[in-house]
Design a protein around this motif. Sequence first.
Motif, mmCIF file in Angstrom:
data_model
loop_
_atom_site.group_PDB
_atom_site.id
_atom_site.type_symbol
_atom_site.label_atom_id
_atom_site.label_comp_id
_atom_site.label_asym_id
_atom_site.label_seq_id
_atom_site.Cartn_x
_atom_site.Cartn_y
_atom_site.Cartn_z
ATOM 1 N N ALA A 166 -5.969 27.189 27.888
ATOM 2 C CA ALA A 166 -4.625 26.614 27.978
ATOM 3 C C ALA A 166 -3.706 27.206 26.917
ATOM 4 N N ILE A 167 -4.228 27.406 25.715
ATOM 5 C CA ILE A 167 -3.429 28.012 24.637
ATOM 6 C C ILE A 167 -3.054 29.447 25.003
ATOM 7 N N CYS A 168 -4.011 30.216 25.498
ATOM 8 C CA CYS A 168 -3.736 31.607 25.852
ATOM 9 C C CYS A 168 -2.711 31.707 26.975
ATOM 10 N N GLU A 169 -2.863 30.897 28.003
ATOM 11 C CA GLU A 169 -1.903 30.926 29.113
ATOM 12 C C GLU A 169 -0.514 30.551 28.627
ATOM 13 N N HIS A 170 -0.445 29.549 27.752
ATOM 14 C CA HIS A 170 0.844 29.097 27.241
ATOM 15 C C HIS A 170 1.478 30.168 26.355
ATOM 16 N N ALA A 171 0.683 30.753 25.456
ATOM 17 C CA ALA A 171 1.204 31.787 24.566
ATOM 18 C C ALA A 171 1.648 33.017 25.350
ATOM 19 N N HIS A 172 0.818 33.457 26.265
ATOM 20 C CA HIS A 172 1.171 34.631 27.064
ATOM 21 C C HIS A 172 2.404 34.365 27.919
ATOM 22 N N GLY A 173 2.565 33.132 28.374
ATOM 23 C CA GLY A 173 3.755 32.779 29.138
ATOM 24 C C GLY A 173 5.036 32.921 28.342
#
Length: 353
Positions: A166-173
Amino acid sequence: MRTDARRHHDPQVRGFASDNYAGTHPEILQALALANGGHQVAYGEDDYTGHLQRVMHSHFGPTAEAFPVFNGTGANVVALQAMTDRWGAVICAETAHINVDEGGAPERVGGLKLLTVPTEDGKLTPELIDRQAYGWDDEHRAMPQVVSITQNTELGTVYTPDEIRAICEHAHGHGMKVHLDGARIANAAASLDVPMRTFTNTVGVDVLSFGGTKNGAIFGEAVVVLNPDAVRAMKHLRKLSMQLASKMRFVSVQLEALLAGDLWLRNARHANTMALRLAEGVRGVDGVEILYPVQANAVFARLPHAVSERLQKRFRFYFWDEKAGDVRWMCSFDTTEEDVDAFLLALKEEMAA
């Protein structure tokens, strides 16, 4: 073979201050002896560093590239430099090692800005990240470019793979990259009972600081680039940051000894098991409170300040928040059941005094 070296310490002295206090695992000493002798090309062109790349592939996939360094601070500084621009900033937990325990090195040596977020348990979430994830077009504010998380955290808690995803998806977004400080990554994998890839490259982590020292090595960590597009000039930054070992084979062979088989996992599981044994014993002592879930090899507790001071004369450990009476007890790969039981007995005696 003659040596004039002498032993200057009592090997019977044990403590719970840090997993850095432990010695080196015998299998790693054997590996160092095997790597010694003869001439090998310096600065990472040796056979051991070459083989380490293949070992890292087995854990983190075929695109992973390891850059051995001397220590954890060096790994973090080199990694974050390679992931940011001169105007870049890194979002991290307020308790993150890069913020409180590295002497300002990421900012003073790395030349980047840390944007910290308070957390309850040392773990970031997408919502907490958003407290600092803004202002990319504001020239008056350092630009958030990286989210750095620690696995396991400085409070001994462990992110689940879904939490990191979830952190990676949010950061990459948001166009940001994700760095994972894995000084104790083996303890986290042992706690979760999953391969390390499950909560790193599989879920979107871009760059990893891989820790060996706290898991039985003499010294040596590695920046592991999982996403080649997330970094630039790694080799140059490692040299510029004074983290390029000339006799690199002696760093690489230690990491190989840990990772080629299951030594990394055996050591971590044992340390975690000793921490759980310690926590279970502490729970039976009136007046001592465990502060956070014991999910790896650390136990955080609160007890009377005077008791801690007396206990420190018998076993070395550190205050975490001296004003509040909070302490940290760490277990390592060589902590024994007898060590834990002796400490618990001493704790009970001092609490009753």
